[in-house]
Design an enzyme around this catalytic site. Structure first.
Site, PDB file in Angstrom:
ATOM      1  N   HIS A  26     -38.752 -15.133  23.358  1.00 45.36           N
ATOM      2  CA  HIS A  26     -38.539 -14.001  22.455  1.00 45.36           C
ATOM      3  C   HIS A  26     -37.791 -14.487  21.211  1.00 45.36           C
ATOM      4  CE1 HIS A  26     -38.985 -12.399  26.521  1.00 45.36           C
ATOM      5  NE2 HIS A  26     -39.392 -11.268  25.974  1.00 45.36           N
ATOM      6  N   PRO A 116     -32.375  -7.577  32.925  1.00 44.00           N
ATOM      7  CA  PRO A 116     -32.610  -6.150  33.158  1.00 44.00           C
ATOM      8  C   PRO A 116     -31.777  -5.342  32.157  1.00 44.00           C
ATOM      9  CG  PRO A 116     -32.217  -7.308  35.228  1.00 44.00           C
ATOM     10  CD  PRO A 116     -31.862  -8.256  34.122  1.00 44.00           C
ATOM     11  N   ILE A 185     -37.572  -1.656  16.711  1.00 48.58           N
ATOM     12  CA  ILE A 185     -38.803  -2.191  17.289  1.00 48.58           C
ATOM     13  C   ILE A 185     -38.628  -2.388  18.794  1.00 48.58           C
ATOM     14  CG2 ILE A 185     -40.336  -4.218  17.408  1.00 48.58           C
ATOM     15  CD1 ILE A 185     -40.869  -2.556  14.971  1.00 48.58           C
ATOM     16  N   HIS A 257     -41.467  -9.888  18.775  1.00 46.46           N
ATOM     17  CA  HIS A 257     -40.547  -9.660  19.897  1.00 46.46           C
ATOM     18  C   HIS A 257     -40.679 -10.704  20.995  1.00 46.46           C
ATOM     19  CE1 HIS A 257     -38.223  -7.514  22.967  1.00 46.46           C
ATOM     20  NE2 HIS A 257     -39.211  -7.833  23.792  1.00 46.46           N
ATOM     21  N   ARG A 350     -16.401   5.422  58.903  1.00 41.97           N
ATOM     22  CA  ARG A 350     -15.872   5.642  57.550  1.00 41.97           C
ATOM     23  C   ARG A 350     -14.368   5.889  57.610  1.00 41.97           C
ATOM     24  NH1 ARG A 350     -16.739  11.822  55.483  1.00 41.97           N
ATOM     25  NH2 ARG A 350     -16.673  12.835  57.513  1.00 41.97           N
ATOM     26  N   GLU A 404     -23.500   6.214  40.176  1.00 42.45           N
ATOM     27  CA  GLU A 404     -23.574   5.093  41.114  1.00 42.45           C
ATOM     28  C   GLU A 404     -24.002   3.796  40.433  1.00 42.45           C
ATOM     29  OE1 GLU A 404     -24.342   8.929  43.328  1.00 42.45           O
ATOM     30  OE2 GLU A 404     -25.180   7.972  41.533  1.00 42.45           O
ATOM     31  N   HIS A 466     -30.669  13.247  52.098  1.00 35.74           N
ATOM     32  CA  HIS A 466     -29.417  12.504  52.162  1.00 35.74           C
ATOM     33  C   HIS A 466     -29.351  11.533  53.334  1.00 35.74           C
ATOM     34  CE1 HIS A 466     -28.246  15.267  49.093  1.00 35.74           C
ATOM     35  NE2 HIS A 466     -26.974  14.928  49.111  1.00 35.74           N
TER      36      HIS A 466
END
Length: 653
Positions: A26, A116, A185, A257, A350, A404, A466
Site C-alpha cells: 500500500h 485490522p 479515499i 491505495h 464467578r 466489550e 445469552h
C-alpha cells in the site's frame, strides 16, 4: 540545516520502492502522510532507537497498519538496528523484519500489531490510560509521555473507533493525540460512497478537542501538534492529505491505495517530487538528517535514567515493569487455594473468582480490573478499590461501559504499555464482541485476562441469546489463548495463578450457578497440567473414563458414584484447560486419557474440538442453542445430567 521536504521524500521513496519490489502493498498512505510523520518524528516524538524499550518514550501507533512502509521507513531512517535497508528491500517476504502489517515483537520499534482497522486506535487509548495511571503513581519525573496515533478513514469507520473515542473522552486522556489521515479515499473509491460522518463533530461530542491542518504544509502540522500538546483532553487532528501524493496519475485515487504504482508511474512520481535517485537510494545528507533525529532522544533518555536512579520510587518502578508476579501475590493465592480446599464452599465459580481476586489484588499494585457494565455479575471489583477517573488517575478499576470490544482492545494497550496487568469482565456469550482483540492479544503474547462469566445454559432464564454454546470451542480455536473452565473454588484459584503468570492472554469461563467443592487438597496446582485424574477407578481397571470441565465435573463425579455401585470401575478426569493439556508430554497425556473401553466427554457446550483431545470419545453436551428456563430444568431438558452420563456409558459398554 534540516530539509523537511527531502526527509519526507525519502520516506515516500522507500515506500514506493519497497512496494514495487514486493509487487504487493500500500504505497498511497505513506506517500500522503510522509510530511506529517516527518514533522512528528523530527520535532515532537520522544524516542531513542538505541534504547527502544525506554519506558518513558512516546508511543507511536500506526493504526492504519496497511501503510506499514511509512513506519518501516521511519524506523530505518532514524536508526533502529534491525530495520536495515536489506530488510526494507525484503518487504513482505518470508522471515523479514518488514511484514505486510506491523507486528509487535517481530520488529523493534513497533508498539502494537495493527492491520485490522481501528484496533491500533483502541490500543492507543489503553496505552494513554496506562501512562496516566503510572504518572499518578510515580510522578512526572518518571512518567510523562504522549501516545500518538496515525489513523485512516477505515479506522474511523470501524465500530470499535466509537467505543475507543468514548472511553478516551470520558477519561480526558490529555496525552493522546490522533492524526487522522483525512484523504477521503477508501478501497471502493471516494469515502463519500459509503460515509458522510462529520468526524470532527463525532469526536467533539465524545469530549475530544479537534483541530485541522494541511498535511502537506509542515509548519501547519507543527502548529497543530504544538496546540494539541497543550490541550486538557484527547485531541484529533484532521490532517488533510492527498493519497499517493506526488504520483501524477494515481494521486488522489483509489488505485494509489493497495497496489504498486508500476514502474512508469513510480519514475514519474520521483520526478515530480524532485527525487532523482535510484531504487532504495538515500543520499547521505538526507540520511544524516534522519540519523540526527534518531540521535536526539539519547540525551532525554539519559536524563530520565538519572532521575530514575535518584528517585525514591526506583525499586517500585522496576518491580512494576517486571513480568514476574510479586512473591506476596503468589503466596496470597496459594494460601487462598488452601483455604478453599479446607472450607469446601459450594459456590458459583464467578463468586470463587471474586474471592481469588480479593486475595491477590492487595498484593499486586499493577493489577487493574474492570467490567463492561457487568461488575456485579462478573465479580471483578475488589471492595474498596478506587475507580480510574480523571480526578482519580491512580484508581485501579475501570468502568468500561457496554463496550466489550473497546475494553478488550484497550486492555491490550494497557498490557503493551507495561506497568499494568489488566483484567476485564463480561458474559462469555459477549466474547464474540471482543474476539478480534482477544485474537490480537494472542498474536502479540500479551498477558490480558478475560473474566467471562455466565458460561453455559446454567445461566438460566435469560435464554439462548445469552447462553453460550459454541463459544468455548471458538475461543479454544485461537492459537496461544488459554481457556480455563474451573470446576470449583480451588481450580478457580489455580486458574488465576496460571493466568497471571503466563506470557499470553487467558479466558476464565465461570459459572453463574453454584457447584459443589471437589478438590480437598491444594498443595499442588493440578490445573497447570491442563487435565488430571480427580478420582480413580475402584475395584479394578477402569472401564469408563469421564472427562469434564467446569460445573459438569460435579455431574461426572455423581455419575461415577452410580457406575461404581453398579460394579463398573469408573474414573473422572477434570480438564480445566485444554490448551495446557495439549502442551504436556506424550506420556502424561497418554496416562491421563487412559485405556478405558468407554470415554465420555461432558461439557455444556458443543462437541467441536474434543475429538482432537480425547480420541474415540462419546459426548454429553449441547448440539443446539439453549432455551429460557431455570438452570436445573435446562440441564434435564438437554440431557446433561448424571443419569444421562450413566446411560451413555452403559450403552457403550
Amino acid at each position: 540545516m534540516t530539509d523537511l521536504k527531502a526527509m519526507a521524500n525519502a520516506v515516500r521513496a522507500l515506500a514506493m520502492d519497497a512496494v514495487e519490489a514486493a509487487k504487493s502493498g500500500h504505497p498511497g498512505m505513506p506517500m500522503g502522510m510522509a510530511d506529517a510523520a516527518t514533522v512528528l518524528f523530527s520535532r515532537h516524538l520522544a524516542f531513542d532507537p538505541a534504547t527502544p524499550d525506554w519506558p518513558d518514550r512516546d508511543r507511536f501507533v500506526l493504526s492504519a497498519g496497511h501503510g506499514s512502509m511509512l513506519l518501516y521507513a521511519l524506523l530505518h531512517l532514524t536508526g533502529y538496528a534491525d530495520v536495515t535497508l536489506d530488510e526494507i528491500k525484503r518487504f513482505r517476504q518470508l522471515g523479514s523484519k518488514t511484514p505486510g502489517h506491523p507486528e509487535f515483537g517481530h520488529t523493534t520499534g513497533v508498539e502494537t500489531t495493527t492491520g485490522p482497522l481501528g484496533q491500533g486506535l483502541a490500543n492507543a487509548v489503553g496505552m494513554a490510560m496506562a501512562e496516566r495511571m503510572l504518572w499518578a503513581r510515580f510522578g512526572g519525573d518518571l512518567v510523562d509521555h504522549y501516545t500518538y496515533v496515525i489513523a485512516g478513514d477505515g479506522c474511523l469507520m470501524e465500530g470499535i473507533s466509537q467505543e475507543a473515542i468514548a472511553i478516551a473522552g470520558r477519561h480526558r486522556l490529555e496525552k493522546l493525540i490522533v492524526l487522522w489521515d483525512d484523504n477521503s479515499i477508501c478501497i471502493d473509491g471516494a469515502v463519500s460512497v459509503s460515509d458522510q460522518t462529520d468526524q470532527r463533530a463525532r469526536f467533539e461530542a465524545a469530549g475530544w478537542k479537534t483541530l485541522a491542518c494541511d498535511g502537506h504544509d509542515p509548519e501547519a502540522v507543527d502548529r497543530a501538534l504544538i496546540e494539541a500538546r497543550q490541550a486538557d483532553r484527547p485531541v484529533l487532528i484532521a490532517v488533510k492529505t492527498t493519497i499517493g501524493f506526488g504520483a501524477p496519475k494515481k494521486a488522489g485515487t483509489k488505485s494509489a491505495h493497495g497496489e504498486p504504482l508500476g514502474g512508469e508511474e513510480l519514475a514519474a512520481a520521483k520526478a515530480a517530487l524532485g527525487w532523482p535517485h535510484g531504487a532504495f537510494e538515500i543520499p547521505e545528507d538526507v540520511r544524516a538528517m534522519w540519523r540526527a533525529v534518531g540521535a536526539r532522544g539519547d540525551s532525554a533518555r539519559a536524563a530520565w535514567e538519572q532521575r530514575l536512579e535518584a528517585s525514591p520510587h526506583r525499586r517500585a518502578f522496576f518491580d512494576a515493569l517486571a513480568f514476574e508476579p510479586p512473591e506476596a501475590a503468589r503466596a496470597a493465592l496459594a494460601a487462598h487455594a488452601a483455604k478453599m480446599a479446607a472450607e469446601k464452599p459450594a459456590i458459583a465459580t464467578r463468586a470463587a473468582s471474586g474471592f481469588a481476586l480479593d486475595a491477590v489484588f492487595p498484593h499486586w499494585p499493577e493489577l487493574v480490573g474492570g467490567s463492561a457494565d457487568l461488575t456485579g455479575s462478573n465479580n471483578t471489583l475488589v471492595k474498596g478499590t478506587e475507580a480510574f477517573l480523571p480526578e482519580t488517575p491512580a484508581g485501579r478499576y475501570i468502568y468500561w461501559g457496554v463496550r466489550e470490544h473497546g475494553m478488550a482492545s484497550a486492555m491490550n494497550g494497557l498490557a503493551l504499555h507495561g506497568g499494568v496487568v489488566p483484567y476485564g469482565g463480561t458474559f462469555l456469550v459477549f466474547s464474540d464482541y471482543a474476539r478480534p482483540a482477544i485474537r490480537l492479544a494472542a498474536l502479540m503474547h500479551q498477558r490480558v485476562i478475560h473474566v467471562l462469566t455466565h458460561d453455559s445454559i446454567g445461566l438460566g432464564e435469560d435464554g439462548p441469546t445469552h447462553q453460550p454454546v459454541e463459544h468455548l470451542a471458538a475461543l479454544r480455536a485461537i492459537p496461544g489463548l488459554c481457556v480455563f473452565r474451573p470446576a470449583d473454588a480451588v481450580e478457580t484459584a489455580e486458574a488465576w495463578a496460571l493466568a497471571l503468570n503466563r506470557q499470553g492472554p487467558s479466558v476464565l469461563a465461570l459459572s453463574r450457578q453454584a457447584t459443589p467443592a471437589l478438590r480437598t487438597d491444594a498443595s499442588d496446582n493440578l490445573s497447570a497440567r491442563g487435565a488430571y485424574e480427580l478420582l480413580p477407578a475402584e475395584g479394578g481397571e477402569a472401564q469408563v473414563s469421564l472427562f469434564a470441565t467446569g460445573t459438569e465435573v460435579a455431574l461426572a463425579v455423581a455419575a461415577r458414584e452410580t457406575l461404581q455401585k453398579e460394579g463398573v470401575p469408573t474414573r473422572v478426569v477434570s480438564v480445566p484447560c485444554v490448551e495446557l493439556f495439549r502442551d504436556q508430554h506424550d506420556d502424561y497425556v497418554r496416562d491421563t486419557v487412559g485405556e478405558a473401553e468407554v470415554r465420555i466427554v461432558v461439557e455444556a457446550g458443543v462437541s467441536l474440538g474434543w475429538s482432537d483431545v480425547i480420541d474415540n470419545c462419546a459426548f454429553v453436551g449441547m448440539s443446539s442453542f439453549g432455551a429460557s428456563a431455570p438452570a436445573k430444568d435446562l440441564y434435564r431438558h438437554f440431557g446433561i445430567t448424571a443419569d444421562a452420563i450413566v446411560e451413555a456409558a452403559q450403552a457403550l459398554l
